[in-house]
Write a protein that holds these residues in place. Structure first.
Motif, PDB file in Angstrom:
ATOM      1  N   LEU A   1     -13.862  -3.350   2.254  1.00  0.00           N
ATOM      2  CA  LEU A   1     -12.837  -2.513   1.639  1.00  0.00           C
ATOM      3  C   LEU A   1     -12.602  -2.894   0.183  1.00  0.00           C
ATOM      4  CD1 LEU A   1     -10.100  -2.170   4.411  1.00  0.00           C
ATOM      5  CD2 LEU A   1     -11.558  -0.355   3.496  1.00  0.00           C
ATOM      6  N   THR A   2     -12.583  -4.178  -0.112  1.00  0.00           N
ATOM      7  CA  THR A   2     -12.297  -4.611  -1.482  1.00  0.00           C
ATOM      8  C   THR A   2     -13.516  -4.490  -2.391  1.00  0.00           C
ATOM      9  OG1 THR A   2     -12.737  -6.919  -0.860  1.00  0.00           O
ATOM     10  CG2 THR A   2     -10.453  -6.178  -0.810  1.00  0.00           C
ATOM     11  N   ALA A   3     -14.667  -4.137  -1.830  1.00  0.00           N
ATOM     12  CA  ALA A   3     -15.856  -3.899  -2.644  1.00  0.00           C
ATOM     13  C   ALA A   3     -16.004  -2.424  -2.963  1.00  0.00           C
ATOM     14  CB  ALA A   3     -17.096  -4.394  -1.919  1.00  0.00           C
ATOM     15  N   ALA A   4     -14.901  -1.667  -2.845  1.00  0.00           N
ATOM     16  CA  ALA A   4     -14.965  -0.216  -3.053  1.00  0.00           C
ATOM     17  C   ALA A   4     -13.963   0.196  -4.112  1.00  0.00           C
ATOM     18  CB  ALA A   4     -14.688   0.505  -1.750  1.00  0.00           C
ATOM     19  N   PRO A   5     -14.209  -0.077  -5.406  1.00  0.00           N
ATOM     20  CA  PRO A   5     -13.264   0.333  -6.441  1.00  0.00           C
ATOM     21  C   PRO A   5     -13.177   1.848  -6.538  1.00  0.00           C
ATOM     22  CG  PRO A   5     -15.296  -0.446  -7.424  1.00  0.00           C
ATOM     23  CD  PRO A   5     -15.385  -0.759  -5.963  1.00  0.00           C
ATOM     24  N   THR A   6     -11.989   2.336  -6.884  1.00  0.00           N
ATOM     25  CA  THR A   6     -11.789   3.781  -6.954  1.00  0.00           C
ATOM     26  C   THR A   6     -12.213   4.367  -8.288  1.00  0.00           C
ATOM     27  OG1 THR A   6      -9.515   3.424  -7.703  1.00  0.00           O
ATOM     28  CG2 THR A   6      -9.858   3.676  -5.345  1.00  0.00           C
TER      29      THR A   6
ATOM     30  N   ARG B   1      -8.075   1.343   1.405  1.00  0.00           N
ATOM     31  CA  ARG B   1      -7.499   0.173   0.728  1.00  0.00           C
ATOM     32  C   ARG B   1      -6.287   0.559  -0.108  1.00  0.00           C
ATOM     33  NH1 ARG B   1     -10.491  -2.927  -4.283  1.00  0.00           N
ATOM     34  NH2 ARG B   1      -9.097  -4.733  -4.482  1.00  0.00           N
ATOM     35  N   GLY B   2      -6.465   1.585  -0.959  1.00  0.00           N
ATOM     36  CA  GLY B   2      -5.380   1.968  -1.850  1.00  0.00           C
ATOM     37  C   GLY B   2      -4.157   2.469  -1.113  1.00  0.00           C
TER      38      GLY B   2
ATOM     39  N   ASP C   1     -11.002  10.158   8.125  1.00  0.00           N
ATOM     40  CA  ASP C   1     -12.296  10.018   7.462  1.00  0.00           C
ATOM     41  C   ASP C   1     -12.157   9.558   6.018  1.00  0.00           C
ATOM     42  OD1 ASP C   1     -11.134  12.265   6.436  1.00  0.00           O
ATOM     43  OD2 ASP C   1     -12.878  13.575   6.683  1.00  0.00           O
ATOM     44  N   ALA C   2     -11.070   8.833   5.715  1.00  0.00           N
ATOM     45  CA  ALA C   2     -10.820   8.379   4.346  1.00  0.00           C
ATOM     46  C   ALA C   2     -11.939   7.467   3.851  1.00  0.00           C
ATOM     47  CB  ALA C   2      -9.482   7.652   4.273  1.00  0.00           C
ATOM     48  N   SER C   3     -12.178   7.507   2.546  1.00  0.00           N
ATOM     49  CA  SER C   3     -13.156   6.618   1.926  1.00  0.00           C
ATOM     50  C   SER C   3     -12.623   5.188   1.944  1.00  0.00           C
ATOM     51  CB  SER C   3     -13.400   7.041   0.478  1.00  0.00           C
ATOM     52  OG  SER C   3     -12.213   6.834  -0.295  1.00  0.00           O
TER      53      SER C   3
END
Length: 452
Positions: free
Chosen positions: A255-260, A377-378, A370-372
């Motif tokens: 999750l923390t490797a997925a910047p928005t 995370r956000g 189905d959230a990214s």
């Protein structure tokens, strides 16, 4: 980091929201603070960023606390898994360098020097240790760890006044690990065997003035340094993690490797809502469930709902369920639905029956099935952050409150006849007004007979 296995995060989200009950395991006591070395006071001379005041008003355990459980910041199960690493540049009450903060002693432990180009002020990297939360909540732990980090970030942001802070909920976890001088999750057991892994979740930046964010971000200069000093190994942390704990760490790592955004976003924290003061931050506490049945007055309820909605505009939407003569589900724009939603919320919140009669229940909702990864995370970090700000505002207005973190099958959209799976409850905050004053006792007899 390895590529995210297909479906991992979607399955983890569905499982955390399911009716599956976590297994009962023995209580896992709090481990000794692992970061050794000198314990430095944060009240140094000079410096525009007063780290002593900042951390005493946010993360520090109260003076005289023997367990560390009763802290101003809310935490699921009062487990307090969030830790703070201080990356101190020029202009602070500590000399420049890396530090680990101990909230039990309110002391900073040096972990290494600062880079020559460290930005002024201090970057705070918040990490979580997952073992105790997983032992208590099982597969429901990882959303609660994100909510706890959001609450801690709110406490830090509120304590940063009058200078203010910039909050980053989407920084890459690998860069945060490097900035804090920590190995990545996959490297931890090999590099620091016997030490419990800490997973970086978010970061904040405090500066002495309204400084522009460096083009590469306030933490980039720190990430270029080598690893800092290691924690003290602990025998009970050396054993292989359970399957549930390993899974939770894997979920958080991905999750923390997925910047928005292509680059992390450092949003300025909003001003404190009036009449919130430093004394409010010192005295806020989650109320016992038995003290949450008295309805709050409409005006303070509306103010707190607005605070929750505006604390993180990029987060989930908020609504308030009320009972009484005109039960409804309210938003800042008006009525979302008529009827008393509190009994349904009680059923969705792990069957906590007291919620069905709470004075009011605020809920953060969104985060579809189905959230990214970035949205998952956000949504949770922003919901925890907004609830933390709203709870402090409630305290300032004389209301009692208690966060509600665990939700199962809480598909609010489907309950309101919208398409299922698109609008789930992520977090909640129960509110109650002051209790009715006790009737005054009759005056004591004067000893003289009264006559008409």
């Amino acid at each position: 980091m390895t590529q995210t296995p297909p479906g991992l995060l979607r399955r983890a989200l569905a499982d955390a929201r399911s009716l599956r009950v976590p297994p009962t395991v023995p209580y896992l006591p709090e481990r000794v603070f692992p970061w050794g070395g000198p314990a430095l006071s944060l009240a140094g001379a000079g410096g525009g960023v007063d780290l002593d005041r900042f951390l005493r008003l946010s993360l520090a355990a109260p003076d005289g606390s023997t367990t560390g459980r009763l802290r101003p910041v809310a935490s699921a199960g009062a487990l307090h898994p969030v830790r703070a690493h201080l990356l101190v540049g020029p202009g602070c009450t500590l000399p420049p360098g890396r530090y680990a903060y101990d909230p039990r002693t309110h002391r900073a432990h040096p972990r290494g020097p600062a880079p020559a180009d460290a930005p002024p002020g201090a970057v705070v990297v918040l990490t979580v240790t997952a073992a105790r939360t997983v032992a208590h909540y099982g597969h429901r732990a990882w959303p609660l760890l994100l909510l706890d980090a959001g609450h801690a970030a709110a406490a830090l942001a509120l304590a940063a006044a009058p200078h203010g802070a910039r909050v980053c909920l989407d920084a890459d976890g690998a860069q945060l690990s490097a900035a804090a001088g920590l190995p990545g999750p996959a490297e931890w057991s090999e590099r620091w065997p016997g030490a419990e892994p800490e997973l970086p979740i978010l970061a904040m930046w405090l500066s002495t003035a309204h400084q522009p964010v460096p083009a590469t971000g306030p933490s980039a200069a720190w990430a270029a340094l080598p690893h800092a000093t290691a924690p003290t190994p602990q025998p009970d942390a050396a054993s292989a993690p359970s399957a549930e704990l390993a899974h939770t760490r894997q979920v958080l790592e991905h999750l923390t490797a997925a910047p928005t955004h292509p680059a992390p976003t450092w949003h300025p924290a909003r001003r404190r809502p009036a009449p919130l003061t430093d004394d409010t931050l010192r005295t806020r506490r989650s109320a016992p469930t038995s003290d949450l049945a008295h309805p709050p007055a409409p005006d303070p309820l509306a103010r707190i709902l607005t605070t929750a909605e505006e604390a993180r505009p990029d987060g989930p939407a908020w609504a308030a369920a009320i009972g009484g003569e005109a039960p409804a589900l309210l938003t800042t724009a008006g009525v979302l639905a008529f009827g008393d939603a509190r009994p349904t919320l009680a059923r969705w919140a792990a069957g906590q029956r007291w919620i069905g009669t709470a004075g009011a229940v605020l809920v953060a909702h969104g985060c579809p099935a189905d959230a990214s990864p970035a949205l998952i995370r956000g949504s949770h970090l922003a919901a925890g952050y907004a609830a933390g700000v709203a709870q402090a505002h409630a305290t300032a207005l004389g209301l009692r409150s208690r966060p509600i973190g665990s939700w199962q099958q809480a598909d609010l959209g489907a309950a309101l006849a919208d398409a299922p799976g698109h609008d789930w409850i992520v977090h909640g905050l129960a509110l109650a007004g002051p209790a009715d004053p006790a009737p005054s006792a009759p005056p004591p007899p004067s000893g003289k007979e009264e006559r008409p």
